[in-house]
Design an enzyme around this catalytic site. Structure first.
Site, PDB file in Angstrom:
ATOM      1  N   ASN A  56      29.696  27.049  44.924  1.00 10.51           N
ATOM      2  CA  ASN A  56      28.888  26.803  46.118  1.00 10.51           C
ATOM      3  C   ASN A  56      29.742  26.277  47.280  1.00 10.51           C
ATOM      4  O   ASN A  56      29.375  26.454  48.444  1.00 10.51           O
ATOM      5  CB  ASN A  56      27.741  25.845  45.789  1.00 10.51           C
ATOM      6  CG  ASN A  56      26.653  26.542  44.976  1.00 10.51           C
ATOM      7  OD1 ASN A  56      26.900  27.619  44.409  1.00 10.51           O
ATOM      8  ND2 ASN A  56      25.471  25.965  44.919  1.00 10.51           N
ATOM      9  N   GLU A  57      30.875  25.683  46.956  1.00  8.63           N
ATOM     10  CA  GLU A  57      31.797  25.270  48.023  1.00  8.63           C
ATOM     11  C   GLU A  57      32.358  26.517  48.721  1.00  8.63           C
ATOM     12  O   GLU A  57      32.429  26.575  49.954  1.00  8.63           O
ATOM     13  CB  GLU A  57      32.947  24.427  47.453  1.00  8.63           C
ATOM     14  CG  GLU A  57      32.544  23.011  47.022  1.00  8.63           C
ATOM     15  CD  GLU A  57      31.759  22.997  45.714  1.00  8.63           C
ATOM     16  OE1 GLU A  57      31.906  23.957  44.918  1.00  8.63           O
ATOM     17  OE2 GLU A  57      30.987  22.048  45.491  1.00  8.63           O
ATOM     18  N   GLN A 113      34.487  41.452  32.689  1.00  9.85           N
ATOM     19  CA  GLN A 113      35.181  41.455  33.978  1.00  9.85           C
ATOM     20  C   GLN A 113      36.444  40.595  33.935  1.00  9.85           C
ATOM     21  O   GLN A 113      36.361  39.409  33.617  1.00  9.85           O
ATOM     22  CB  GLN A 113      34.228  40.906  35.051  1.00  9.85           C
ATOM     23  CG  GLN A 113      34.844  40.780  36.429  1.00  9.85           C
ATOM     24  CD  GLN A 113      33.994  39.930  37.358  1.00  9.85           C
ATOM     25  OE1 GLN A 113      33.378  38.969  36.924  1.00  9.85           O
ATOM     26  NE2 GLN A 113      33.960  40.285  38.622  1.00  9.85           N
ATOM     27  N   TYR A 163      38.776  39.079  36.193  1.00  5.74           N
ATOM     28  CA  TYR A 163      39.190  38.683  37.542  1.00  5.74           C
ATOM     29  C   TYR A 163      39.961  37.352  37.500  1.00  5.74           C
ATOM     30  O   TYR A 163      41.136  37.299  37.799  1.00  5.74           O
ATOM     31  CB  TYR A 163      37.959  38.529  38.442  1.00  5.74           C
ATOM     32  CG  TYR A 163      37.529  39.789  39.162  1.00  5.74           C
ATOM     33  CD1 TYR A 163      37.811  41.051  38.660  1.00  5.74           C
ATOM     34  CD2 TYR A 163      36.814  39.716  40.356  1.00  5.74           C
ATOM     35  CE1 TYR A 163      37.415  42.203  39.319  1.00  5.74           C
ATOM     36  CE2 TYR A 163      36.411  40.859  41.028  1.00  5.74           C
ATOM     37  CZ  TYR A 163      36.709  42.102  40.516  1.00  5.74           C
ATOM     38  OH  TYR A 163      36.300  43.226  41.183  1.00  5.74           O
ATOM     39  N   GLU A 184      25.486  45.314  47.690  1.00  3.76           N
ATOM     40  CA  GLU A 184      24.196  44.675  47.935  1.00  3.76           C
ATOM     41  C   GLU A 184      23.521  44.207  46.636  1.00  3.76           C
ATOM     42  O   GLU A 184      23.345  44.956  45.695  1.00  3.76           O
ATOM     43  CB  GLU A 184      23.268  45.608  48.715  1.00  3.76           C
ATOM     44  CG  GLU A 184      22.950  46.907  48.019  1.00  3.76           C
ATOM     45  CD  GLU A 184      22.224  47.862  48.969  1.00  3.76           C
ATOM     46  OE1 GLU A 184      21.402  48.625  48.513  1.00  3.76           O
ATOM     47  OE2 GLU A 184      22.512  47.820  50.191  1.00  3.76           O
TER      48      GLU A 184
END
Lengths: 376, 357, 376, 357
Positions: C362-363, C126, C128, C245
């Site tokens: 997680n921020e 990937q 990105y 999902e």
């Protein structure tokens, strides 16, 4: 590097400790120790005992009653007061109004107010916070309009600690609503709590105690001679007070006393490893904070510079420790007990939640360190 | 797997919520707390009309044979509204009576709302150890007489009868006692409790044993967990609302990222607590496996204790001074969450129990 | 409300479990269990076993090889894979490129790529992240300039997981640098890793492992037919993929296996109350997360709505649990031991720090919940 | 009370810092770590020239008679630079020798930098219990022979001699052993250690007992605390720098309040750790009171362990992906802080010891 007090410092501490042991009335000590309510009489009785000894305002210039002690001695003295379990010395007169008068007041203002503060004849409170302006002090709205020799004051203060005991209140008020920066156009006024138009509403806190108030001003007349410093220079006065050197932000002495008490009180839990570990970590945090406090003090002594943003660290850690002390104390009570002391301990846990909110919330303190110390 | 409430559960919860929203607002509750009785007979009557006092009791005595799972939503609503009526004490004592020969003569009155009960088990110094009791029962002729002291008996001041545990030669057994006058106390979270002194007090035997006391306590613990989740929900909702409306430096304080992240952590804490409350309530209804039940309840109590502490402390802190004021409900929710974190055993107690199972 | 699996669900789980028990090669299971390095061969071997069984892409439409399982079955399947200790199914082809092609690809693109992904003939990665654009994806700078039937791509990607195994990379590139919003002018390209101008630089992580890379593009020619969706619509594709999902963000099954292993491995510490309490709290957190995950799944099933921001909660708690599992495992090792497993455990602790950083730190997840769920 | 370093301490620390800044940058260190020996003989020689190898040893053997307090600043500098040279092992073993009859014959070479030492005490399975050793020493004619296995002996691969503890009929005693070839290991924090197998290995008796081992370990623990503070300082400084320079969404990430507050908490953690390191170093120099010494060291180790974990984890997290990269020094500091948190006993061990004192 020597982390121990010098012989002179230790001797001074012993002198203070011995005097406190002899002079702090047992009933007051017991009230403090059992988290009982301290009346105005209790507070002022202790104030006057210290005033008589000449120790009520160590930081003041000697001519006004100061002791001439150096920084370390003043720190030792304040920590010993806390450690002994003395009632608090209410700071609004001694440590807030007085330094402002000494720095910005006229000779007449000093002569009029300082001796009465020293002797405990006037009880002062502080009119800073307003509804909607908590940490954002400069957004204050209370207005003072000049009319000849008077200001006419209208507005409201909130969270005013012990206003119901107070004879006088010092206030930040807006004397010019049309300035560019919000910090401009603010003035510093001394107001008589008995003046017509001053009313109080108690704000009862979570623990059921009446400690803080709302104070309302309706067309209260304040003589111009009760303004401190120039009109519109109130922010300068407020900033000076915020930066005013404080020794005992961490309240180490007080927390050491609470810790000793907690250890004694929780002795039946001494084999409870979980409780004991929390106690140990708390004790270590307090040990660390004491050294940290001394390190800052030592730097102030060496550099002659005010402590700056470091004090915020002492506030943050000090209040976290104070809260944890009461939380552990609550855990140590028998959950099935309902004696007066157990009930008082649980209420103390509620009450102590305020410490991380008042005097600049710990969030604001973190903002200060981020900006001032870390440059973020 | 299905987390939906069934239609009956949903209807009941909806009507309870509607009633509480209408008649149990913060001001109404304040009056109830300040009243001499410390609870509202009208509210109690309504609970009975709604079937709450009968829900978890067997149909043969007029109940609906429901379980803890049927009460999850109700207890959450009680927690949100900070209900002070002695519902849990009545259920606990009723659960003991339901297993006894006296069920038929006593339970109908309870179910119909004519009788409130309290469960007097804990004594001073036991902390959370259910086996540590020293009250004794001895037989004198046909009568049983109790001797000892019980502490912090929740709901005792308004109870009509009390279920009291005592030591006999068989170990721990339960007894039914008529309530005489007791010294009422107000708890930290504004409920009423009492110290109980038993001096040759006449009692009717209910049978039972320590295991039954444990089962009853686990049942009540699971319901208290659901109640705690409701209190957390209020604390979170009201704090979120405050963050959105309260302005500092010209903007809502909810725009400050540090506060946003702390609000998110409160929200997650609430959701994790809700999951554990569901689990505990589901397991106390599966009575065949006492160990599984105890494990789930202790796990839930650990999480609820930790998260109640976290959510309550943060909710007050993020409110600033307003959070300290008695005038805001959040300070009362703080009190309830503080108490509920330790009710039926604090995190330490349940950590020990969880690991031992 | 019923927290247990239904009879059908339980039967399905048993079927999956039985098959895994019989079909997951022991050597792979042991490698996973001992934190050993998994080679490309290891990964692809397991991929092909699943492909042969017809279970490698349950979520795909049946016509392309999907299983037709419902949400709960797919969840159970994924959790059982983790619980059994199967090598991970690398998501870049199966769960990222494929859904994009299924939604936005041309028939030709689907025919060309999907069967090869299914059979494990192409390994995808990937493209990105770029240096300087971590969480701020839309700030990407890699440029693709159209020249007749080709795009000429120049730029750099970073943190490209397993690029050194990959045959293909899907990339977000900027095809129009002159748009108003930064989210515009981005396109989604499929690029051959063997094309001239593609070079790699390994980025060795803290634990010494080579897992991620920098990928450089120097005048790499990409046929226009390898663009997915319209030119300039790459952001739409990326957003679709973010909202796609996912069932097992919390990685419950994997963590349950780790927990069981930790309990067994730390059995000598079972009388160490401090360690045991941390273990208990961790187990409780995991129990709670499993129920939370099932609650979200149940709501998806009932409402037919994608999970939305709730998935962020599963990411946050799931990764915190994964990290704590390895931290406790490290604490359980004898500090004086230097056998292979002890060393691998300690390195695993280092390696797992990445979990709270990758896939949206997680921020960022907290920002998402604050905005999307709480409306802040 | 005086937290100032005296002139000598300050001069020494300044020259150490200057040297490390010039010759022990991240790239230079990388080469040393990757070298066959795992340390730099040139760096070691410089340490000797600066007097570091002699500092804490008695003047009668050529040392400077300094204490831990004289090394606080040096150890902080070592922690910042992630020095891998076997300084602590040499001091520990040297401290044992200094109390023995062999001091005069061995210490001068150590002080002059011609000899490196290691301290072999810990064995597998002992965790942090210093009394749990099973290596034995027996007398055979005039010679002492050692039998057993020692683990994770830091600095052993580059050491010239080893101090080894073993059981005799008097309890635990210490012995000096010539280093033979050992199986070298690289620790998680890139230092060299070894497993040691003793098979009738000849040894010279040094005397000593468990109390001496405890004293030496406390001394080393206090120095390791100071070293940890240096590592924390680097972690904090570099994270702060990153927050100020790294941009996301067009602004430095240091403008995000959630990150600011976490940075502040790291900073406070560092300052609190520094205070405890000072306290521990000051108390190990006051050898008259072993209990006070042990209490201060355990207190410091608790705080350093907790805060090393906190600071290391946050420093990597706030760096995002970059924090995970081997190419950034912060990931190596993470490794060092992870190891040092458990070195000479983790928080659990010292909580038990602290409470028992």
């Amino acid at each position: 590097m020597d982390l121990n007090y010098s012989a002179e410092e230790a001797a001074f501490r012993d002198e203070v400790r011995a005097w406190l042991s002899a002079s702090l009335p047992l009933d007051l000590r017991q009230k403090v120790s059992s988290y009982a309510h301290l009346s105005k009489d209790d507070l002022m009785r202790w104030h006057r005992i210290l005033a008589e000894k000449g120790w009520v305002a160590p930081a003041w210039p000697k001519e006004w009653g100061g002791t001439g002690w150096n920084l370390v001695q003043r720190y030792i003295f304040e920590e010993e007061l806390g450690y002994a379990g003395a009632p608090p010395l209410i700071p609004f007169g001694l440590a807030m109004c007085a330094p402002v008068l000494l720095r910005f007041g006229t000779e007449a203002q000093k002569q009029r107010f300082l001796p009465r503060i020293y002797r405990g004849e006037d009880f002062w409170c502080q009119g800073y916070s307003e509804p909607g302006s908590g940490s954002d002090l400069a957004s204050l709205k209370t207005k003072a309009v000049r009319q000849k020799d008077f200001y006419v004051v209208n507005g409201q203060k909130i969270w005013t600690t012990l206003a119901h005991y107070a004879d006088w209140i010092f206030c930040l008020v807006r004397t010019d609503p049309n300035t560019g920066r919000r910090q401009e156009g603010i003035s510093f006024l001394l107001m008589d709590m008995k003046a017509p138009g001053v009313t109080l509403r108690p704000l009862v806190l979570m623990d059921g105690a009446h400690e803080v108030n709302e104070v309302f001003f309706d067309d209260v007349k304040v003589p111009v001679e009760n303004r401190v410093h120039e009109e519109g220079q109130g922010w300068t006065v407020a900033k000076y007070l915020l930066g005013y050197e404080r020794m005992n932000t961490g309240r180490i002495g007080e927390s050491k006393r609470q810790l000793a008490k907690l250890k004694e009180y929780s002795s039946s839990l001494k084999n409870d490893l979980r409780f004991r570990d929390r106690l140990s970590r708390l004790e270590v945090e307090l040990m660390a904070l004491e050294i940290t406090n001394l390190r800052f003090l030592d730097r102030m002594r060496r550099t002659g510079q005010p402590p700056g943003a470091d004090v915020s660290m002492l506030k943050i850690k000090g209040t976290e420790i104070q809260q944890m002390l009461t939380e552990l104390m609550m855990q140590a009570t028998d959950p099935a007990a309902s004696d007066d002391f157990s009930v008082a301990v649980r209420k103390k846990y509620l009450s102590m939640r305020k410490t991380t909110i008042y005097a600049g919330s710990n969030e604001i303190q973190r903002n200060i360190i981020a900006k001032m110390t870390l440059g973020l | 797997m299905n987390f939906d409430y069934n239609e009956e559960q949903q209807l009941l919860a909806d009507s309870v919520r509607r009633f509480l929203a209408k008649d149990y607002g913060f001001e109404a509750r304040k009056k109830i707390v300040a009243s001499a009785q410390g609870y509202s007979p009208q509210v109690w009557a309504t609970f009975a009309q709604m079937g709450l006092t009968g829900l978890p009791f067997p149909a043969e005595f007029g109940g609906f044979g429901g379980g803890a799972i049927d009460l999850v939503n109700v207890m959450e609503a009680f927690g949100e509204a900070l209900v002070v009526e002695p519902y849990l004490p009545t259920l606990m004592a009723g659960r003991a009576i339901a297993r006894s020969p006296l069920a038929k003569s006593v339970l109908p009155a309870v179910i119909e709302g004519r009788m409130k009960l309290a469960f007097a088990h804990i004594e001073k110094g036991a902390r959370y150890d259910l086996s540590k009791i020293s009250t004794t029962a001895r037989k004198s002729g046909d009568a049983w007489l109790l001797q000892g002291e019980k502490s912090a008996v929740l709901g005792a001041p308004m109870a009509d009868k009390l279920v009291v545990s005592a030591r006999t030669q068989n170990g721990i057994e339960l007894f039914l006692v008529e309530k005489e006058r007791v010294k009422a106390l107000t708890t930290l979270d504004e409920m009423r409790a009492a110290e109980l002194t038993l001096k040759a007090t006449k009692a009717e035997p209910l049978g039972g044993d320590l295991e039954l006391v444990e089962e009853i306590t686990d049942f009540a613990s699971a319901l208290a967990c659901a109640e705690a989740v409701g209190a957390m929900k209020f604390a979170c909702d009201t704090t979120l609302e405050y963050l959105k409306t309260r302005k500092q430096f010209g903007v809502p304080i909810g725009t400050f990222q540090a506060l946003q992240h702390r609000m998110v952590d409160m929200f997650i804490a609430q959701e994790q607590a809700r999951s554990m409350a569901c689990l505990a309530c589901s397991k106390v209804d599966q009575s065949e496996n006492a160990k599984q039940r105890a494990r789930a309840v202790s796990a839930a109590k650990i999480k609820i204790a930790d998260n109640a502490r976290h959510v309550s402390q943060e909710s007050v802190q993020l409110h600033g001074g307003m959070g300290m004021s008695e005038e805001l409900k959040v300070s009362h929710t703080f009190r309830r969450l503080t108490v509920i974190a330790g009710q039926f055993g604090d995190a330490d107690h349940h950590l020990a129990r969880f690991a031992a199972l």
